[in-house]
Design an enzyme around this catalytic site. Structure first.
Site, PDB file in Angstrom:
ATOM      1  CE  LYS A 119      -3.640  -0.789  -0.189  1.00 45.24           C
ATOM      2  NZ  LYS A 119      -4.570  -1.120  -1.099  1.00 45.24           N
ATOM      3  CB  THR A 120       1.577   3.738  -2.343  1.00 41.95           C
ATOM      4  OG1 THR A 120       0.476   4.067  -2.970  1.00 41.95           O
ATOM      5  CG2 THR A 120       2.237   2.609  -2.958  1.00 41.95           C
TER       6      THR A 120
ATOM      7  CB  CYS B 212      32.579   0.639  32.574  1.00 47.47           C
ATOM      8  SG  CYS B 212      32.979   2.479  33.274  1.00 47.47           S
TER       9      CYS B 212
ATOM     10  CG  HIS C 110      32.276   2.362  27.783  1.00 50.75           C
ATOM     11  ND1 HIS C 110      31.317   1.365  28.302  1.00 50.75           N
ATOM     12  CD2 HIS C 110      32.195   3.081  29.103  1.00 50.75           C
ATOM     13  CE1 HIS C 110      30.820   1.572  29.324  1.00 50.75           C
ATOM     14  NE2 HIS C 110      31.509   2.764  29.915  1.00 50.75           N
TER      15      HIS C 110
ATOM     16  CD  GLU D  43      31.444  -0.585  25.358  1.00 49.97           C
ATOM     17  OE1 GLU D  43      32.502  -0.992  25.383  1.00 49.97           O
ATOM     18  OE2 GLU D  43      30.432   0.063  25.709  1.00 49.97           O
TER      19      GLU D  43
HETATM   20  N1  GLN Z   1      28.641   2.970  37.551  1.00 47.15           N
HETATM   21  C1  GLN Z   1      30.115   2.932  37.365  1.00 47.15           C
HETATM   22  C2  GLN Z   1      30.537   4.334  37.570  1.00 47.15           C
HETATM   23  O1  GLN Z   1      29.926   5.160  37.317  1.00 47.15           O
HETATM   24  C3  GLN Z   1      30.237   2.325  36.174  1.00 47.15           C
HETATM   25  C4  GLN Z   1      29.607   3.177  35.007  1.00 47.15           C
HETATM   26  C5  GLN Z   1      29.849   2.374  33.356  1.00 47.15           C
HETATM   27  O2  GLN Z   1      29.613   1.180  33.533  1.00 47.15           O
HETATM   28  N2  GLN Z   1      29.807   3.180  32.476  1.00 47.15           N
HETATM   29  O3  GLN Z   1      31.730   4.139  37.809  1.00 47.15           O
END
Ligand code: GLN
Length: 547
Positions: A186-187, A380, A519, A521
């Site tokens: 359907k458009t 972390c 981090h 990631e």
């Molecule tokens: N809550 C922890 C702190 O503030 C770890 C934070 C986190 O994992 N980004 O140090």
């Protein structure tokens, strides 16, 4: 002067605007252009830093310390261009700037209005760095017609007129729903969405239509006719097995060509898509798989750990294996043996997090990984929990804990092996924070360098001793426990350059047990998997071969 591509969405949310923007960025790069991608979010939070990961997904942190929308993560993963503070803005930030200027008297007594004051503020944001790249891609969050989004739509409309003709184009994403009963796409919703855009003065140059079914030529022609776009500018977006197929898929559907046509760039430079061909080859031609547990708190919403999930996929690509991720709620075994929940995994990852809930479970997960010699990556909070586990169960600090928990509980229940960091060095200045500072933007945020210990596991993984990674935390492992822990084999293998802040710990007599305060990631890309994730998956693969 950059050419601007404004990306908007209609009909429904979650159509994949962020992914389409990121993939288009990658395709323009493949044609030799430089790009920058930006996100404009209509919500009233000043930034996503204080928003719940349950609701909004992960907070993506930039090198320069901004807490931004997770779409900036997509942008970075697809283009490799490090996102900056000036790549993300919200209504909250815009209004807060306008009100600050008003209080300062900058408007010289004028009545402050959405047009022109708020729209001017948005346009100023859009113009930042417009001489630095060939293409600036700006995605507007939400869908057309949202009350909050109106100032942004008005601002991009004005902006396109402020620029010379042909300098800005509009790309709109919509949905073509499929009615199984009649077997039709359907458009009409797309037509309505484009009408809505046109009613605020924006005529889209390109329509990207999400569809589960192939779009017949007839429907394509109809969309073009009723929505006032060229037929070649109606681009199909089909569901994909992996998001990393998006650049090649969009190229096949002619998106980048349609964009260059809209700017009247002719002849169009030929694309070099070899990077994406290799990425696709690695995704589709795998040999074996590994099972990784992510032991966290926000497991109901996978987007809460978006970058971690992607980085694990990249780690899999580096080893040509499929990584099967399972989400394990740490809270479930706060007071139980974690073995029934964790047995059978080839590796365990404890991600970042905030607050005390589920931390006993995470500590147990670290203990399980240490004792059973299962690869462990603590990120972390996941590093902090591994240190607390070591202090409690190996180094004799039976009541080791974090001030984060005591702060919440309002008493002193633990020996603070992890303490509230109130002062640290950034470059050549000292940054200070108070306990009762605002919650927004007061953490140790952004890129900081660390010095790795020669001969350590991490130095080997990184292939060097100087690294720079992104941080987002308030608490820190107390260096005063270093000797006590190192004597038991938990090595502090990465430190801040001034030697005061522990950045990485690793167990000496474990095949792969690493905790990082930052981090990693956030910096991983499909075409450049982060070394920690690549090696973590390699270690998981080894474990899988042992069982
Ligand atoms: N809550 C922890 C702190 O503030 C770890 C934070 C986190 O994992 N980004 O140090």
């Amino acid at each position: 002067m950059a050419r601007y591509i404004f990306i908007t969405g209609g009909v429904v949310s979650s159509l994949g605007k962020g992914l389409a923007s990121a993939a288009l960025g990658a395709l323009l790069q493949a044609r030799g252009y430089s790009v920058r991608l930006r996100k404009l979010d209509p919500y009233l939070n000043v930034d996503p830093g204080t928003m719940s990961p349950f609701e909004h997904g992960e907070v993506f942190v930039t090198d320069d310390g901004a807490e931004t929308d997770l779409d900036l993560g997509h942008y970075e993963r697809f283009t490799g261009v490090p996102a900056r503070m000036t790549d993300s803005v919200s209504s909250g930030r815009i209004y807060s700037n306008v009100l600050e200027k008003e209080r300062r008297g900058d408007y010289l007594g004028k009545t402050i209005q959405v047009v022109p004051h708020v729209t001017n503020e948005i346009k100023e944001f859009l113009a930042i760095g417009d001489d630095e790249v060939d293409f600036m891609l700006c995605e507007i969050g939400g869908t057309v017609g949202d009350i909050e989004g109106l100032p942004f739509f008005e601002a991009i409309r004005q902006f396109s007129h402020d620029k010379p003709r042909g300098q800005c184009i509009f790309m709109h994403l919509t949905l073509l729903p499929y009615l199984a009963a009649s077997g039709e796409l359907k458009t009409k919703p797309t037509q309505h969405s484009v009408k809505e855009l046109q009613s605020i003065g924006i005529a889209p140059d390109i329509l990207v239509c999400r569809s589960e079914q192939p779009i017949p030529e007839k429907e394509r022609a109809k969309i073009a006719l009723f929505c006032n776009v060229r037929k070649e500018a109606v681009v199909a977006a089909y569901d994909l097995k992996s998001i990393y197929e998006a650049p090649l898929a969009y190229h096949r559907e002619g998106l980048d060509q349609a964009v260059l046509d809209a700017f009247e760039i002719s002849p169009a430079p030929k694309p070099d898509l070899s990077v994406w061909e290799d990425v696709n080859d690695r995704i589709h031609n795998t040999d074996g798989d590994v099972k990784v547990a992510i032991v966290g708190k926000y497991v109901q919403l996978e987007d809460a750990y978006k970058s971690i999930k992607e980085a694990l996929t990249h780690g899999g690509m580096a080893n040509r294996v499929k990584v099967n991720v399972e989400w394990v709620d740490a809270e479930v075994f706060d007071h139980e043996d974690p073995a029934p929940y964790l047995e059978g995994f080839h590796a365990i990852l404890v991600p970042g997090g905030f607050g005390e809930r589920g931390t006993e479970g995470k500590i147990k997960a670290a203990q399980f990984a240490r004792e059973r010699k299962i690869p462990y990556l603590g990120i972390c909070l996941g590093m902090q929990m591994a240190v607390i586990e070591a202090a409690r169960n190996v180094a004799g600090v039976g009541d080791a804990g974090s001030e984060e928990f005591d702060h919440e509980a309002g008493g002193k229940r633990f020996t603070p092996v992890v303490y509230h960091l109130k002062e640290w060095v950034q470059g050549n200045r000292t940054v200070a924070r108070k306990v009762d500072d605002d919650k927004g933007g007061t953490m140790r945020l952004g890129a900081y360098s660390a010095a790795l210990k020669e001969g350590s596991k991490v130095a080997q993984v990184y292939g060097g001793c100087d690294i720079e990674e992104r941080h987002r935390h308030r608490y820190e492992v107390d260096i005063k426990y270093r000797d006590q822990l190192e004597a038991k084999g938990l090595i502090f293998s990465g430190m801040s350059p001034d030697g005061r802040l522990p950045e990485i710990v690793e167990w000496a007599d474990h095949p792969w047990f690493i905790g990082v305060q930052f981090h990693p990631e956030l910096k991983s890309k499909p075409f450049q998997p982060h070394p920690l994730f690549a090696d973590f998956v390699r270690a998981a693969l080894e474990t899988s071969r042992l069982v």
